[in-house]
Design a protein around this motif. Structure first.
Motif, PDB file in Angstrom:
ATOM      1  N   VAL A 135      -0.771  -3.736  -5.736  1.00 57.20           N
ATOM      2  CA  VAL A 135      -0.890  -2.309  -5.337  1.00 57.20           C
ATOM      3  C   VAL A 135      -2.036  -1.732  -5.223  1.00 57.20           C
ATOM      4  O   VAL A 135      -3.001  -1.947  -6.426  1.00 57.20           O
ATOM      5  N   PRO A 136      -2.945  -1.332  -4.196  1.00 62.75           N
ATOM      6  CA  PRO A 136      -4.330  -0.777  -4.353  1.00 62.75           C
ATOM      7  C   PRO A 136      -4.302   0.404  -5.335  1.00 62.75           C
ATOM      8  O   PRO A 136      -3.419   1.066  -5.455  1.00 62.75           O
ATOM      9  N   ARG A 137      -5.764   0.465  -5.515  1.00 65.02           N
ATOM     10  CA  ARG A 137      -6.166   1.675  -6.364  1.00 65.02           C
ATOM     11  C   ARG A 137      -6.527   2.734  -5.517  1.00 65.02           C
ATOM     12  O   ARG A 137      -7.858   3.328  -5.460  1.00 65.02           O
ATOM     13  N   THR A 138      -5.382   3.493  -4.761  1.00 63.22           N
ATOM     14  CA  THR A 138      -5.709   4.519  -4.137  1.00 63.22           C
ATOM     15  C   THR A 138      -4.687   5.573  -4.134  1.00 63.22           C
ATOM     16  O   THR A 138      -3.860   5.322  -5.040  1.00 63.22           O
ATOM     17  N   ALA A 139      -4.839   6.693  -3.814  1.00 61.99           N
ATOM     18  CA  ALA A 139      -3.686   7.890  -4.124  1.00 61.99           C
ATOM     19  C   ALA A 139      -2.370   7.271  -3.380  1.00 61.99           C
ATOM     20  O   ALA A 139      -1.378   7.679  -4.103  1.00 61.99           O
ATOM     21  N   GLU A 140      -2.533   6.715  -2.408  1.00 59.03           N
ATOM     22  CA  GLU A 140      -1.237   6.439  -1.833  1.00 59.03           C
ATOM     23  C   GLU A 140      -0.656   5.245  -2.526  1.00 59.03           C
ATOM     24  O   GLU A 140       0.595   5.144  -2.693  1.00 59.03           O
ATOM     25  N   GLY A 141      -1.709   4.459  -2.922  1.00 60.66           N
ATOM     26  CA  GLY A 141      -1.271   3.439  -3.955  1.00 60.66           C
ATOM     27  C   GLY A 141      -0.472   3.842  -5.334  1.00 60.66           C
ATOM     28  O   GLY A 141       0.493   3.078  -5.705  1.00 60.66           O
ATOM     29  N   ASP A 142      -1.247   4.749  -5.767  1.00 62.21           N
ATOM     30  CA  ASP A 142      -0.623   5.355  -7.001  1.00 62.21           C
ATOM     31  C   ASP A 142       0.870   5.834  -6.780  1.00 62.21           C
ATOM     32  O   ASP A 142       1.654   5.709  -7.561  1.00 62.21           O
ATOM     33  N   GLN A 143       0.939   6.589  -5.648  1.00 69.27           N
ATOM     34  CA  GLN A 143       2.640   6.994  -5.112  1.00 69.27           C
ATOM     35  C   GLN A 143       3.285   5.761  -5.132  1.00 69.27           C
ATOM     36  O   GLN A 143       4.703   5.929  -5.558  1.00 69.27           O
ATOM     37  N   ALA A 144       2.925   4.843  -4.515  1.00 68.02           N
ATOM     38  CA  ALA A 144       3.805   3.361  -4.112  1.00 68.02           C
ATOM     39  C   ALA A 144       4.142   3.158  -5.138  1.00 68.02           C
ATOM     40  O   ALA A 144       5.261   2.526  -5.689  1.00 68.02           O
ATOM     41  N   LEU A 145       3.268   2.860  -6.500  1.00 69.29           N
ATOM     42  CA  LEU A 145       3.673   2.111  -7.738  1.00 69.29           C
ATOM     43  C   LEU A 145       4.727   3.043  -8.392  1.00 69.29           C
ATOM     44  O   LEU A 145       5.445   2.477  -9.163  1.00 69.29           O
ATOM     45  N   LYS A 146       4.551   4.386  -8.584  1.00 70.11           N
ATOM     46  CA  LYS A 146       5.772   5.151  -9.112  1.00 70.11           C
ATOM     47  C   LYS A 146       6.896   4.722  -8.587  1.00 70.11           C
ATOM     48  O   LYS A 146       7.959   4.658  -9.361  1.00 70.11           O
ATOM     49  N   ALA A 183       0.675  -1.286  -0.122  1.00 72.50           N
ATOM     50  CA  ALA A 183      -0.086   0.077  -0.194  1.00 72.50           C
ATOM     51  C   ALA A 183       0.932   1.254  -0.008  1.00 72.50           C
ATOM     52  O   ALA A 183       0.406   2.455  -0.508  1.00 72.50           O
ATOM     53  N   LYS A 184       2.094   1.251   0.449  1.00 75.71           N
ATOM     54  CA  LYS A 184       3.154   2.114   0.456  1.00 75.71           C
ATOM     55  C   LYS A 184       4.567   1.524   0.243  1.00 75.71           C
ATOM     56  O   LYS A 184       4.810   0.415   0.724  1.00 75.71           O
TER      57      LYS A 184
END
Length: 363
Positions: free
Chosen positions: A125-136, A99-100
Motif C-alpha cells: 500500500v502506498p504512503r499517500t492519503a488514499e493509501g492510508d484509507q485503503a490500509l484501514k 492504492a485503493k
C-alpha cells in the motif's frame, strides 16, 4: 611434583601456603577417585529433560528435545515440484499492489474455490492519503475474513518504501506522459512485494490487480490446470450502452510482437520505452484483448510476448530464476511487459487465454 624435602622446607618457611597446596590436591583426589554410595544421585542428570533448545539423550538413547517446531526447515524444491504434479495442488501466493480498496475486489477474492488454507495473500500500500484509507479498510476486511473457519494461510501487508503516483484517477493513471514514471514506480512496488512474501513452499504466484472485481470462482483451478510458466487472463470491463449492459476490452498489455514494434524499438534511445495501447505509438502488435470470442473454448491458449498485470499466474520458479519487473527500460519495455520479456530471455514461454475473461472496475 614436589619432593618430601621441598614440602618440609615449604612447611617451615610458608606454612599457610603449604596447607593450601596440600588441601587442593586432597580435594582433587577425592573428586576423581571417590564414586560414593551406589544410591547417590549424580550431580548432573542427563536423563532429565533438557529445558533449552537443543536435544539431549535419555537413558533409552531416545532424543528428547524442546526445540520450537520448524526452527530449522528443510525444503527440497525438486521434491516439492514433483509432489505438486502428483496432487494437482500447490501453495498459491496472491499478490496485489493496492492504492485503493474496492469491496468488490475483496468479495471476489473470498469467493475463490481453491482451498484457502493453501492461499497466502500479499499487499503493498502506498504512503499517500488514499493509501492510508485503503490500509484501514484492508485491515478491517482481513480481521473479518481471518476470524472465519475457511481463512487464508497467511496475509502480509506492506507499506511502500518508494514513491507512488499522486493521483489514482483512471484518466491520470493512463495518460501517456505519466506511463514511464508510473510504471517504474509500480515495478519497484511489485518487486518489493514479491521478494518479501515468496516462500520456499510457494508453487504459484498470482498477480491480481486491486481493480479486478470479477473473475470465475474457479480462477486458480482453471489457470493452474494449464501448468504454464506464465499465463495471463483477458481483462475486460463491464459498462452500460444505450441502457443495456455491455463489455469492452480493457488491458492492451497482452500482445504478440510485430515487425513494426521491433522497428520502432530499434530506432529508440536506450532510455525510451514502448507503451502499448496508445495511438501515438502505433506498433500494430496483435493484442489479445481483440481476440475474444464468446463462442470459443475459454481454455484456448495463445503465445504472447507481453503481458499486463490484471490477472497473471506465474510459476514461482520463474521468479526464483530471476524474472522480476524491471523499473528501467529493458529492451524498451518496462514493468509487466518487461517481466514477460525477461521471462522469455530466461527460456520460459508466455501464454494468454483470449477467451477467458476477468473484469476491471469501471470508474
Amino acid at each position: 611434583m614436589l619432593s618430601t624435602k621441598k614440602i618440609a622446607l615449604l612447611l617451615r618457611r610458608k606454612p599457610l601456603a603449604a596447607v593450601g597446596f596440600v588441601a587442593f590436591f586432597v580435594t582433587v583426589f577425592l573428586f576423581v577417585f571417590s564414586t560414593g554410595p551406589a544410591t547417590t544421585k549424580p550431580r548432573y542428570s542427563y536423563a532429565k529433560k533438557n529445558t533449552g533448545w537443543f536435544a539431549q539423550k535419555n537413558r533409552d538413547s531416545k532424543i528428547v528435545t524442546n526445540m520450537p517446531k520448524e526452527h530449522i526447515a528443510h525444503y527440497d524444491l525438486n521434491a516439492l515440484s514433483e509432489s505438486v504434479k502428483a496432487s494437482g495442488r500447490g501453495e498459491v501466493l496472491i499478490l496485489t499492489p493496492m492504492a485503493k480498496f474496492l469491496p468488490e475486489y475483496w468479495q471476489n477474492l473470498n469467493k475463490l474455490t481453491y482451498p484457502h488454507n493453501l492461499i497466502s495473500l500479499g499487499f503493498i500500500v502506498p504512503r499517500t492519503a488514499e493509501g492510508d484509507q485503503a490500509l484501514k479498510q484492508l485491515e478491517q476486511a482481513v480481521k473479518t475474513a481471518q476470524s472465519k473457519p475457511h481463512k487464508f494461510k497467511k496475509i502480509t501487508i506492506l507499506r511502500q518504501d518508494t514513491e507512488s503516483l499522486g493521483s489514482q484517477l483512471e484518466k491520470d493513471r493512463h495518460a501517456l506522459a505519466a506511463q514511464k514514471e508510473r510504471r517504474s514506480m509500480m515495478a519497484l512496488a511489485r518487486n518489493s512485494l514479491l521478494f518479501t512474501t515468496i516462500a520456499p513452499a510457494t508453487t504459484w504466484v498470482l498477480w491480481l490487480d486491486a481493480d479486478i472485481v470479477e473473475t470465475p470462482t474457479s480462477l486458480l483451478e482453471d489457470m493452474i490446470m494449464h501448468d504454464k510458466p506464465v499465463l495471463s487472463c483477458n481483462v475486460y470491463q463491464r459498462y452500460t450502452e444505450n441502457g443495456e449492459p455491455a463489455i469492452r476490452p480493457y488491458d492492451f498489455n497482452n500482445w504478440v510482437e510485430s515487425e513494426e514494434g521491433l522497428r520502432i524499438a530499434s530506432e529508440m534511445a536506450d532510455d525510451e520505452i514502448i507503451v502499448e495501447g496508445y495511438s501515438e505509438i502505433a506498433t500494430y502488435r496483435a493484442l489479445m484483448a481483440h481476440f475474444y470470442n464468446a463462442d470459443e473454448n475459454p481454455s484456448t491458449l495463445m503465445e504472447l510476448d507481453g503481458v499486463g498485470g490484471g490477472a497473471v499466474l506465474v510459476n514461482a520458479d520463474v521468479h526464483r530464476d530471476g524474472a522480476m519487473f524491471p523499473s528501467f527500460p529493458f529492451y524498451h519495455l518496462i514493468e509487466t511487459e518487461g517481466f514477460a520479456k525477461m521471462a522469455k530471455r530466461l527460456g520460459y514461454e508466455v501464454f494468454g487465454m483470449p477467451h477467458y475473461l476477468v473484469y476491471h472496475h469501471n470508474e
